[in-house]
Design an enzyme around this catalytic site. Structure first.
Site, PDB file in Angstrom:
ATOM      1  N   CYS A 117      -0.067   0.213   7.597  1.00 46.89           N
ATOM      2  CA  CYS A 117      -0.536   0.569   6.255  1.00 46.89           C
ATOM      3  C   CYS A 117      -1.943   1.142   6.284  1.00 46.89           C
ATOM      4  O   CYS A 117      -2.311   1.955   5.434  1.00 46.89           O
ATOM      5  CB  CYS A 117      -0.498  -0.654   5.344  1.00 46.89           C
ATOM      6  SG  CYS A 117       1.164  -1.262   5.036  1.00 46.89           S
ATOM      7  N   GLU A 126       0.822  -1.203   0.000  1.00 46.03           N
ATOM      8  CA  GLU A 126       0.000   0.000   0.000  1.00 46.03           C
ATOM      9  C   GLU A 126       0.863   1.262   0.000  1.00 46.03           C
ATOM     10  O   GLU A 126       0.583   2.225  -0.730  1.00 46.03           O
ATOM     11  CB  GLU A 126      -0.915   0.008   1.238  1.00 46.03           C
ATOM     12  CG  GLU A 126      -1.838  -1.187   1.329  1.00 46.03           C
ATOM     13  CD  GLU A 126      -1.253  -2.348   2.132  1.00 46.03           C
ATOM     14  OE1 GLU A 126      -2.026  -3.022   2.834  1.00 46.03           O
ATOM     15  OE2 GLU A 126      -0.017  -2.569   2.057  1.00 46.03           O
ATOM     16  N   CYS A 181      -2.109  -3.803   7.386  1.00 46.36           N
ATOM     17  CA  CYS A 181      -1.700  -3.981   8.776  1.00 46.36           C
ATOM     18  C   CYS A 181      -2.119  -2.774   9.609  1.00 46.36           C
ATOM     19  O   CYS A 181      -2.251  -1.652   9.110  1.00 46.36           O
ATOM     20  CB  CYS A 181      -0.203  -4.213   8.876  1.00 46.36           C
ATOM     21  SG  CYS A 181       0.813  -2.855   8.254  1.00 46.36           S
ATOM     22  N   THR A 192      17.488 -43.751  -4.837  1.00 49.56           N
ATOM     23  CA  THR A 192      18.045 -42.400  -4.715  1.00 49.56           C
ATOM     24  C   THR A 192      19.562 -42.349  -4.776  1.00 49.56           C
ATOM     25  O   THR A 192      20.134 -41.287  -4.952  1.00 49.56           O
ATOM     26  CB  THR A 192      17.604 -41.765  -3.390  1.00 49.56           C
ATOM     27  OG1 THR A 192      18.151 -42.537  -2.295  1.00 49.56           O
ATOM     28  CG2 THR A 192      16.095 -41.735  -3.265  1.00 49.56           C
TER      29      THR A 192
END
Length: 375
Positions: A84, A46, A75, A161
């Site tokens: 924000c 923002e 927030c 593996t």
């Protein structure tokens, strides 16, 4: 909102431990500014969108009467940056459209409440599913108090593996190995066991020019119950943090080794132990996961051998399996994919939901989620 989500993805590899967030400012059906969160400690989406209007956006009323589309609830608390929600209010925004409410208890619902108390119209739940997909690890850490774990393995067509000697380079081809670089770049931390470190002396970092970021490498986290880590291990000389989880008893009995490792930059955490089998103990996996959450790790990439990977799977700590399958056979003497003791009947098997199978160069990548795992 779709544009805001697209912007959030620009921070895909860089925002840890913060969530990926995008913001679009609209007035008179025209986009006037946009922004996204790039790095922790820097401006949130923002604030970055408002900054695009100019340094004096608030004083010049550049955003007055606009609508903000943001992928996550703004927030409302002071962290490394100011709230924000305050920035949107001070800029004269009249309406805020939010994809999803923040699961962070410090924010959840409080940002919406603050906006509404200051006369802003608020709408939530727009493209919420797409917004949630931006931050699965962050959401899980906030809701379940543990990070999201991906287990990456590479195997032959017959599920092996490594050769009996331990030789394993390379099971997969270059395209698959490049894809692993992407997984590492997406992750907050790479988890492995001391056996892998001793056998391979790996770097456990992001080396691909496509995904490397000069400002961030994922941390490396080594499960090393008896503190066998060498102070000369390659990863200790590389950028990024290396953390070690050792048994609590090592703190007193191996003080010199602790000092040697710490002098090379390693961070050591001493945790309780648990039995993996009748003859094998390990650092407590639940304690390790709790520590990882406390260290604000959202996404863990587990790159380990059959023992640790199997233990994590049976403990219920693996959220997603990513298995690269190479088109060759390694034989019955080669090492298997997971050590899973106790699976002696079909009823005890671990079922998987296959999410995706696709070719990656000459290899195949299988993405799956465990369905039924031991508690």
């Amino acid at each position: 909102m779709a544009q805001a989500i697209s912007l959030a993805k620009k921070g895909w590899y860089s925002t840890h431990p913060n969530p990926r967030v995008g913001c679009v400012l609209v007035r008179d059906e025209q986009i006037i500014a946009q922004g996204w969160h790039q790095y922790a400690g820097q401006g949130h989406a923002e604030v970055n969108a408002l900054a695009e209007l100019g340094a004096n956006a608030i004083a010049n009323n550049s955003a007055l009467g606009a609508t903000a589309y943001v992928t996550l609830e703004p927030c409302s608390h002071f962290g490394k940056t100011p709230p924000c929600s305050n920035a949107l209010i001070d800029a004269g925004i009249k309406r805020v459209v939010i994809a999803m409410v923040d699961p962070n208890p410090l924010v959840s619902g409080n940002g919406v409440k603050r906006l509404q108390e200051n006369g802003l119209e608020v709408k939530t739940g727009v493209l919420e599913m797409e917004a949630r997909a931006l931050n699965p690890g962050f959401i899980q850490r906030m809701v379940s108090k543990r990070p999201r774990v991906r287990c990456k393995m590479a195997m032959s067509l017959d599920g092996r593996t490594a050769m009996a000697s331990g030789e394993s380079k390379w099971i997969t081809a270059a395209d698959a190995r490049e894809d692993v670089q992407r997984l590492r770049a997406e992750s907050s931390v790479i988890l492995t066991g001391i056996g892998t470190v001793i056998a391979d002396d790996p770097s456990m970092n992001v080396r691909s020019q496509r995904y490397a970021d000069d400002k961030r490498q994922p941390d490396r986290f080594i499960l090393d119950t008896q503190l066998r880590m060498s102070a000369q291990a390659k990863m200790l000389s590389l950028p990024g943090k290396t953390l070690i989880a050792a048994a609590q008893g090592c703190q007193q009995s191996m003080q010199q080794k602790v000092l040697e490792l710490e002098s090379q930059g390693a961070g050591i955490h001493f945790l309780p132990v648990q039995k993996l089998s009748t003859d094998e103990t390990s650092v407590s996996l639940p304690a390790m996961m709790l520590l990882m959450a406390e260290l604000q790790y959202n996404e863990v990439l587990l790159e380990a051998g059959a023992t640790l990977s199997g233990a994590m799977l049976q403990a219920g700590f693996v959220d997603e399996l990513i298995i690269y399958m190479a088109p060759h056979l390694m034989g019955s003497e080669a090492r298997g994919l997971f050590n899973l003791p106790g699976l002696d009947t079909m009823s005890k098997r671990i079922n998987l939901h296959i999410q995706d199978i696709r070719a990656v160069g000459r290899d195949f990548r299988i993405t799956a989620k465990p369905e039924i795992i031991a508690s």
